[in-house]
Motif scaffolding. Structure first.
Motif, PDB file in Angstrom:
ATOM      1  N   VAL B 255       0.840  -1.203   0.000  1.00  8.41           N
ATOM      2  CA  VAL B 255       0.000   0.000   0.000  1.00  8.41           C
ATOM      3  C   VAL B 255       0.874   1.252   0.000  1.00  8.41           C
ATOM      4  O   VAL B 255       0.658   2.187  -0.771  1.00  8.41           O
ATOM      5  N   GLU B 258       2.381   1.806  -3.371  1.00 11.49           N
ATOM      6  CA  GLU B 258       1.403   2.261  -4.369  1.00 11.49           C
ATOM      7  C   GLU B 258       1.010   3.716  -4.128  1.00 11.49           C
ATOM      8  O   GLU B 258       0.826   4.483  -5.076  1.00 11.49           O
ATOM      9  N   ILE B 259       0.908   4.098  -2.846  1.00 17.58           N
ATOM     10  CA  ILE B 259       0.617   5.500  -2.528  1.00 17.58           C
ATOM     11  C   ILE B 259       1.732   6.399  -3.074  1.00 17.58           C
ATOM     12  O   ILE B 259       1.472   7.444  -3.675  1.00 17.58           O
ATOM     13  N   GLN B 262       1.539   6.585  -6.907  1.00 18.41           N
ATOM     14  CA  GLN B 262       0.472   7.456  -7.392  1.00 18.41           C
ATOM     15  C   GLN B 262       0.682   8.916  -6.956  1.00 18.41           C
ATOM     16  O   GLN B 262      -0.092   9.793  -7.353  1.00 18.41           O
ATOM     17  N   LEU B 264       0.107  10.303  -4.021  1.00 18.77           N
ATOM     18  CA  LEU B 264      -1.045  10.813  -3.261  1.00 18.77           C
ATOM     19  C   LEU B 264      -0.597  11.758  -2.152  1.00 18.77           C
ATOM     20  O   LEU B 264       0.464  11.579  -1.559  1.00 18.77           O
ATOM     21  N   HIS B 268      -5.080  11.924   1.512  1.00 16.97           N
ATOM     22  CA  HIS B 268      -5.503  10.673   0.896  1.00 16.97           C
ATOM     23  C   HIS B 268      -4.769   9.490   1.494  1.00 16.97           C
ATOM     24  O   HIS B 268      -5.356   8.440   1.720  1.00 16.97           O
ATOM     25  N   THR B 271      -6.409   8.485   4.646  1.00 20.44           N
ATOM     26  CA  THR B 271      -7.661   7.747   4.409  1.00 20.44           C
ATOM     27  C   THR B 271      -7.373   6.287   4.080  1.00 20.44           C
ATOM     28  O   THR B 271      -7.967   5.369   4.642  1.00 20.44           O
ATOM     29  N   VAL B 272      -6.434   6.108   3.161  1.00 19.85           N
ATOM     30  CA  VAL B 272      -6.095   4.745   2.738  1.00 19.85           C
ATOM     31  C   VAL B 272      -5.545   3.956   3.922  1.00 19.85           C
ATOM     32  O   VAL B 272      -5.921   2.806   4.168  1.00 19.85           O
ATOM     33  N   GLY B 274      -6.131   4.397   7.032  1.00 17.32           N
ATOM     34  CA  GLY B 274      -7.209   4.102   7.983  1.00 17.32           C
ATOM     35  C   GLY B 274      -8.016   2.886   7.559  1.00 17.32           C
ATOM     36  O   GLY B 274      -8.361   2.032   8.383  1.00 17.32           O
ATOM     37  N   VAL B 275      -8.297   2.799   6.259  1.00 18.35           N
ATOM     38  CA  VAL B 275      -9.041   1.636   5.751  1.00 18.35           C
ATOM     39  C   VAL B 275      -8.208   0.370   5.931  1.00 18.35           C
ATOM     40  O   VAL B 275      -8.706  -0.668   6.379  1.00 18.35           O
ATOM     41  N   GLY B 278      -8.157  -0.728   9.609  1.00 19.60           N
ATOM     42  CA  GLY B 278      -9.447  -1.308   9.985  1.00 19.60           C
ATOM     43  C   GLY B 278      -9.621  -2.710   9.429  1.00 19.60           C
ATOM     44  O   GLY B 278     -10.069  -3.622  10.115  1.00 19.60           O
ATOM     45  N   MET B 279      -9.188  -2.845   8.165  1.00 16.68           N
ATOM     46  CA  MET B 279      -9.303  -4.134   7.479  1.00 16.68           C
ATOM     47  C   MET B 279      -8.455  -5.208   8.138  1.00 16.68           C
ATOM     48  O   MET B 279      -8.832  -6.371   8.203  1.00 16.68           O
TER      49      MET B 279
END
Lengths: 344, 344
Positions: B255, B258-259, B262, B264, B268, B271-272, B274-275, B278-279
């Motif tokens: 991740v 990839e951030i 991109q 980001l 952003h 946000t990523v 945080g997801v 949580g996951m």
């Protein structure tokens, strides 16, 4: 002279339409280097070719095979009952010298059995093996065997390592790829009696410079690229490959659920989705399309049953490349290498 | 009467400090239901207890064991060379009836061997098994064996299924949990001779209602919760468990990369992140802390070597719960059940 690839037009979940589509794309892309023989029910294939504005010529021929072996059929029985299947005739074309390779996204067991009986093994090969590949954070690794051999003896695994190293060099475009033995611990002396014996044999091969052996690779190190080529029996390999592949199909569900749980807005969800898609892009099995059966006296490439037209195209192109790069004779040479007998 | 749990204070990468910390937390949380015996180097442990403002009392005792078996030591040799280790004395406390359970985040092989030799097997048990657990999108599944038995006979796997079903009922809090056989295909008749024989035996047990057998589970279905309890040999189980666990440690790297790719912004990226967090929360091994050795005549719980204080606390609390819920006698009853002999 173009490389002639016989393609199982009836193989895969979306045959023959998608196979014809992918084969046409491969021919368009490869130019004069490739000729395709579409093997299967002649009339159906011709209709699919015409539907797509294609036509038979020197680079695209249809070869009739009236019978079709289904994806779920038991391999050995189906081969006996259907001697005129697209799989038989495709392998037959290679055997007769009318094709340089056979590529199929059909019934894997039937293709493997037909290749073994129709083309036979390379000299010295005890058991052909089927490799798989896994994306890692730093590239791709090869895993073998992934299902051709669920019960093995030590000498089989040692040959898998030899064949895997040759294939890895080609497939990963890496000289002298590292070879690891899948095991339950890092230390020598771990695992079953079979695996312990293989460890010693691979270490000896490594000491002689025949392969670049890096020792045991634990489950936690496979996806971390513990080795370019990971060796295991077909039971372990099949479970590992399918488990690893499942991750990229489960992640989107988990991400969606978490986005919902956090109540993120559309903007944020898009950002997260974009990162996920980018992250998972290398995990796309269509990029490679297929893998060769290693140790067969001929080039036979097996693709995913669920192949799309793009995956079929890649499968056909990689079959042609394997022929151009002489993978089969390179494997034969490695196994015949006197400095490194397959196994005492 | 509180449940008395002997805790290996010298076991784990961060012993004894973290173990003492976790044990104190467990005692604080469990109130009168739990008493802990901290087994290990007396002076060191006392210092750690005092450092944390604790004191010995009815619910926290120190039991001296001058020797320590290291995480990397070969189990059998270490057990012979160090008869006064915290592992020996902890198991000894259970054997002598001074403790109801032993919990250790130390050398797994040494704990298993000491438990087997010191406490023995339950009547009828051929081989004790070690379960692992994997989070799935819909809950958690149990996998066994995950390393105690790398070579097995069919009757061993059948018992693993029986013991796993009893443990699954307790651990997953699910009546009559589904039991699946890890295999290379869904259809009966797939896999090695051993696995084929086990399939038939489990089907017979299922027909009798002794277990809720759902057939073969492929690699791709394990993380999709193909069964509550997945049965396999310790080689496959160890590789699968470690591979699955590695996913949650590899994802953050993927991740992040990839951030970066991109480009980001910080918003952003947050946000990523945080997801992702949580996951991955359910994939936290600390939530459960440890797993019991199934088939041992006594309660022995094994935790991760890298356990934090929170993981140790969970390990101690789950050891106490296993005693309260009589897991051991429930396994003994299941195996003694005349309607369902372990194997013909």
């Amino acid at each position: 002279m173009p490389v002639r690839v016989a393609v199982d037009a009836m193989g895969g979940d979306h045959a023959p339409g998608v196979v014809v589509e992918g084969a046409l794309e491969a021919v368009a892309e490869a130019g004069d280097r490739l000729a395709v023989l579409l093997v299967g029910r002649e009339a159906e294939i011709r209709a699919e070719v015409e539907n797509r504005g294609g036509a038979e010529d020197d680079r695209l021929r249809v070869v009739d095979a009236p019978e079709v072996i289904g994806m779920g059929e038991a391999a050995t029985e189906a081969l006996k009952r259907k001697p005129d299947s697209s799989i038989h005739r495709g392998i037959g074309a290679v055997k007769a010298g009318r094709a340089d390779a056979f590529a199929s996204a059909g019934n894997t067991g039937a293709v493997m059995a037909a290749a073994l009986f129709g083309l036979g093994r390379l000299p010295g090969v005890l058991r052909p093996a089927l490799p798989g590949y896994l994306p890692t954070p730093t590239g791709t690794c090869v895993l073998l065997d992934v299902g051709a051999n669920v019960e093995v003896r030590p000498e089989h695994l040692v040959q898998f390592a030899r064949m895997g190293a040759v294939f890895g060099e080609f497939f990963l475009d890496r000289e002298d790829p590292t070879v690891g033995l899948v095991n339950v611990g890092e230390e020598p002396g771990k695992g079953t009696d079979t695996v312990k014996e293989v460890y010693e044999a691979l270490r000896a091969l490594g000491d002689r410079g025949a392969i670049h052996f890096v020792g045991n690779v634990e489950g936690r190190d496979i996806l971390r690229h513990g080795a370019d080529v990971c060796v295991c029996d077909g039971f372990v390999g099949n479970v590992v490959l399918k488990l690893a592949e499942s991750v990229s199909t489960i992640l989107p569900d988990l991400v969606r659920a978490e986005i919902g749980r956090q109540g993120l807005g559309a903007d944020h969800a898009r950002t997260v989705g974009g990162v996920l898609r980018g992250m998972l892009a290398p995990f796309d099995y269509q990029a490679h399309g297929g893998v060769p059966m290693l140790g067969i006296d001929g080039t036979v490439v097996i693709g995913h049953g669920g192949s799309t037209a793009r995956a079929i195209r890649q499968m056909v192109l990689s079959a042609a490349r394997l022929v151009e790069q002489n993978l089969t004779s390179r494997i034969a040479r490695a196994l015949a290498d006197d400095d490194a007998p397959p196994h005492p």
